[in-house]
Motif scaffolding. Structure first.
Motif, short mmCIF file in Angstrom:
data_model
loop_
_atom_site.label_atom_id
_atom_site.label_comp_id
_atom_site.label_asym_id
_atom_site.label_seq_id
_atom_site.Cartn_x
_atom_site.Cartn_y
_atom_site.Cartn_z
N ILE A 25 1.11 -13.99 3.59
CA ILE A 25 1.12 -13.36 4.91
C ILE A 25 2.22 -12.30 4.99
CG2 ILE A 25 1.53 -13.77 7.36
CD1 ILE A 25 0.31 -16.55 6.96
N PHE A 26 3.41 -12.64 4.52
CA PHE A 26 4.51 -11.68 4.54
C PHE A 26 4.23 -10.48 3.64
CE2 PHE A 26 7.13 -15.53 5.75
CZ PHE A 26 7.21 -15.17 7.08
N TRP A 27 3.62 -10.73 2.50
CA TRP A 27 3.28 -9.65 1.58
C TRP A 27 2.28 -8.70 2.24
CZ3 TRP A 27 5.03 -7.17 -2.38
CH2 TRP A 27 4.19 -6.35 -3.12
N LEU B 200 1.79 -8.20 5.45
CA LEU B 200 2.48 -7.47 6.52
C LEU B 200 3.36 -6.36 5.96
CD1 LEU B 200 3.48 -10.35 8.96
CD2 LEU B 200 1.85 -8.51 9.37
N ALA B 201 4.08 -6.65 4.87
CA ALA B 201 4.96 -5.65 4.28
C ALA B 201 4.17 -4.47 3.73
CB ALA B 201 5.81 -6.29 3.19
N VAL B 202 3.09 -4.77 3.01
CA VAL B 202 2.27 -3.69 2.44
C VAL B 202 1.62 -2.88 3.55
CG1 VAL B 202 0.19 -3.24 1.09
CG2 VAL B 202 1.88 -4.84 0.24
N GLY B 203 1.09 -3.55 4.57
CA GLY B 203 0.46 -2.83 5.68
C GLY B 203 1.44 -1.94 6.43
N THR B 204 2.64 -2.45 6.69
CA THR B 204 3.65 -1.65 7.38
C THR B 204 4.09 -0.47 6.55
OG1 THR B 204 4.41 -3.69 8.44
CG2 THR B 204 5.88 -1.79 8.56
N THR B 205 4.25 -0.69 5.24
CA THR B 205 4.67 0.40 4.35
C THR B 205 3.60 1.49 4.29
OG1 THR B 205 5.90 -1.20 3.03
CG2 THR B 205 5.45 0.94 2.02
#
Length: 183
Positions: free
Chosen positions: A15-17, A19-24
């Motif tokens: 989930i965190f991965w 979110l991080a990829v989507g935000t980036t």
């Protein structure tokens, strides 16, 4: 999806991965046009020349299209056709791929290849639609700028010029030949 995925700590890194990829990707995508222009300003030679020519070509195409309402309507309808073809190709992809796998005897040994080849029209029409949609977005964005730039702005200086050009001269009597005689 089960709530167990969210409550189980083993699923949290995924989930965190995500979110991080989507935000980036969102942050890079928002700044990409400005970064590209900045990098091309620093570039030398053919790359810079190619970039500025493509920008100029795009802006001239937009300026030409803004003068013709029929061309704008045609571009809108073309975008709608590409979107419709994209949806049709998405809806027909799986049935046609399965039919090919069932009908063609040698296709069963390469199922992934058949499915990927069947997906090519989806990607083609999606790219065509995105390019046309981006062009329409630019067209409507620059439409305001072109109409404002082409409009005549009235300032104090132009008001004075208009007043001077419309001011009537002192009333001088007309020559005798141009005067109307009472009948």
């Amino acid at each position: 999806m089960d709530m167990e995925f969210f409550t189980n700590p083993s699923g949290w890194p995924a989930i965190f991965w995500a979110l991080a990829v989507g935000t980036t990707i969102k942050a890079i995508g928002a700044r990409l046009p400005a970064l590209t222009a900045q990098w091309m300003g620093l570039a030398k030679g053919r790359l810079r020349l190619w970039y500025w020519r493509s920008c100029r070509k795009k802006l001239l195409r937009i300026k030409e299209a803004n003068c013709d309402a029929l061309l704008i309507t045609r571009e809108i309808s073309r975008s709608a056709v590409y979107l419709t073809l994209f949806f049709v190709s998405v809806s027909m992809w799986l049935p046609l791929s399965l039919m090919i796998l069932y009908i063609v005897p040698g296709a069963v040994s390469w199922p992934k290849l058949i499915i990927w080849i069947g997906a090519l029209p989806i990607y083609f029409f999606e790219i065509c639609w995105v390019v046309k949609s981006k062009f329409l977005d630019d067209l409507f964005l620059y439409r305001k700028r072109i109409s404002q730039r082409g409009a005549r702005q009235i300032t104090k200086k132009t008001k004075k010029l208009i007043a001077l050009s419309t001011r009537t001269k002192s009333a001088e009597p007309l020559p005798a030949a141009q005067q109307k005689l009472p009948i």
